[in-house]
Design an enzyme around this catalytic site. Structure first.
Site, short mmCIF file in Angstrom:
data_model
loop_
_atom_site.label_atom_id
_atom_site.label_comp_id
_atom_site.label_asym_id
_atom_site.label_seq_id
_atom_site.Cartn_x
_atom_site.Cartn_y
_atom_site.Cartn_z
N ARG A 100 0.88 -1.19 0.00
CA ARG A 100 0.00 0.00 0.00
C ARG A 100 0.91 1.22 0.00
O ARG A 100 1.72 1.40 0.91
CB ARG A 100 -0.90 0.01 1.24
N HIS A 127 -7.59 0.91 -6.07
CA HIS A 127 -7.71 0.05 -4.87
C HIS A 127 -8.37 -1.27 -5.32
O HIS A 127 -9.53 -1.53 -5.03
CB HIS A 127 -8.57 0.78 -3.83
N GLN A 130 -10.15 -3.94 -2.91
CA GLN A 130 -11.39 -3.39 -2.37
C GLN A 130 -12.56 -3.63 -3.33
O GLN A 130 -13.61 -4.15 -2.94
CB GLN A 130 -11.22 -1.88 -2.14
N ASP A 219 -17.33 7.13 -0.65
CA ASP A 219 -16.03 7.01 0.04
C ASP A 219 -15.70 8.40 0.58
O ASP A 219 -16.36 9.40 0.22
CB ASP A 219 -14.96 6.54 -0.98
N CYS A 259 -16.29 1.79 1.36
CA CYS A 259 -15.10 0.95 1.60
C CYS A 259 -14.60 1.07 3.03
O CYS A 259 -13.89 0.19 3.50
CB CYS A 259 -14.00 1.32 0.61
N ARG A 287 -13.24 -8.44 2.53
CA ARG A 287 -11.83 -8.17 2.19
C ARG A 287 -10.97 -9.38 2.55
O ARG A 287 -10.04 -9.73 1.82
CB ARG A 287 -11.33 -6.93 2.95
N1 NVA Z 1 -10.03 6.75 -0.98
C1 NVA Z 1 -9.61 6.32 0.33
C2 NVA Z 1 -9.82 4.85 0.48
C3 NVA Z 1 -9.44 4.31 1.83
C4 NVA Z 1 -9.65 2.83 1.92
C5 NVA Z 1 -8.15 6.68 0.54
O1 NVA Z 1 -7.36 6.50 -0.39
O2 NVA Z 1 -7.82 7.17 1.63
N1 CP Z 2 -11.03 -0.04 3.03
C1 CP Z 2 -9.73 -0.06 3.40
O1 CP Z 2 -8.83 -0.32 2.60
O2 CP Z 2 -9.52 0.21 4.72
P1 CP Z 2 -8.10 0.49 5.41
O3 CP Z 2 -7.61 1.80 4.84
O4 CP Z 2 -8.38 0.56 6.87
O5 CP Z 2 -7.17 -0.62 5.05
#
Ligand code: NVA
Ligand code: CP
Length: 301
Positions: A100, A127, A130, A219, A259, A287
């Site tokens: 990530r 993502h 997800q 989101d 998400c 997930r």
């Molecule tokens: N769009 C959000 C998703 C988190 C799972 C982010 O990138 O922070």
């Molecule tokens: N939805 C998701 O990816 O959550 P986290 O950012 O907590 O991993």
């Protein structure tokens, strides 16, 4: 060259269905493969996480493997040494790398130089785990359909982009309700539009986006790395809040997805998130199942 999941369109439509089938069988405990027996998996996080970290670590253990959690404090990807060298070194220790991070190009470079599969656990651009899990959740909750109507309302971010990537390989009626300067990635939109079996609508009218939708999805308005823009984004996106009034435009049995993490009272109201149409915690659970299926799929191809 090992198979990796840098974005959903690394898979064909048949392969997406193969992953869903594996996921369903693992979730029902019909099968319990252990393709990671005796192997370790590097879990590299340069952004925070609850769901992704825990579901990967638990999933890796359930597949027989050992997760190794690494943050950017240790490896300083691309700074302490090149991404290519980090890929070559990690490949000597582990059987898979989950990452990530911010830049999609770093994930793709890792995949180019690693001799083990790479799984993208979120970048600024996409993502994939997800949205594969989310589509699986929609399949569980909705009556069968050749083409679900999915309305994404809010910031045109990594999550919206991954829905569009999915629409480029499987039939989807995908609508985005967002402001003029919070649009999803134009190249990813163009690829989704190139799939003759999908219908794509990008509109600044949240009611038009949600009209008769089977899934209403949102989101956070400010993603990780953009939290300093939170107030600016909130000003642009306030009319895209998923609330009881917007839900009246959706199909009567529509499901609500997010998400997570959610900023309750901003992009989604408590009554909707905690209401009978919400499946947000099933999404979070899935997930775990989908990532086990993704890892098992990548290791067997
Ligand atoms: N769009 C959000 C998703 C988190 C799972 C982010 O990138 O922070
Ligand atoms: N939805 C998701 O990816 O959550 P986290 O950012 O907590 O991993």
């Amino acid at each position: 060259m090992p198979r990796s999941l840098c974005r959903i369109s690394d898979l064909s439509a048949d392969e997406v269905h193969e992953v869903f089938d594996l996921c369903a069988r693992m979730k029902k405990k019909e099968i319990a493969p252990r393709p990671l027996e005796g192997k370790s998996v590097a879990c590299v996080f340069t952004k925070e996480s609850l769901r992704t970290r825990v579901s990967f670590e638990v999933g890796i253990a359930e597949l027989g493997g050992h997760p190794v959690y690494i943050t950017d404090r240790e490896i300083k990807l691309g700074e302490r040494e090149s991404v290519a060298d980090a890929a070559r070194v990690l490949s000597r220790y582990v059987g898979m790398i989950m990452i990530r991070t911010f830049k999609q190009s770093d994930v793709e470079e890792l995949a180019r130089y690693a001799s083990v599969p790479i799984v993208n656990g979120l970048t600024d651009l996409v993502h994939p785990c997800q949205i594969l899990g989310d589509y699986f959740t929609a399949l569980e909750h909705l009556p069968p359909s050749d083409r679900f109507k999915v309305a994404y309302v809010g910031d045109g971010n990594n999550v919206a982009n991954s829905w569009l990537n999915l629409a480029s390989i499987i039939p989807l009626d995908f609508r985005v309700g967002t402001a003029a300067d919070t649009q999803p990635d134009p190249e990813i939109v163009a690829r989704a539009n190139a799939n003759p079996e999908s219908r794509i609508l990008i509109t600044d009218d949240p009611v038009e986006a949600v009209a008769d939708a089977d899934v209403v999805y949102t989101d956070v308005w400010a993603s990780m790395g953009q939290k300093h823009l939170a107030e600016e984004k909130a000003a642009k996106l306030s009319k895209y809040q998923v609330n009881g009034s917007l839900m009246k435009a959706a199909a009567p049995n529509a499901i609500v997805m997010h998400c997570l993490p959610a900023e309750r009272g901003r992009e989604i109201t408590d009554d909707v998130m905690d209401g009978p149409q919400s499946v947000v915690f099933d999404e979070a659970e899935n997930r775990l199942h989908i990532q086990k299926a993704i890892m098992a799929f990548l290791l067997s191809h």
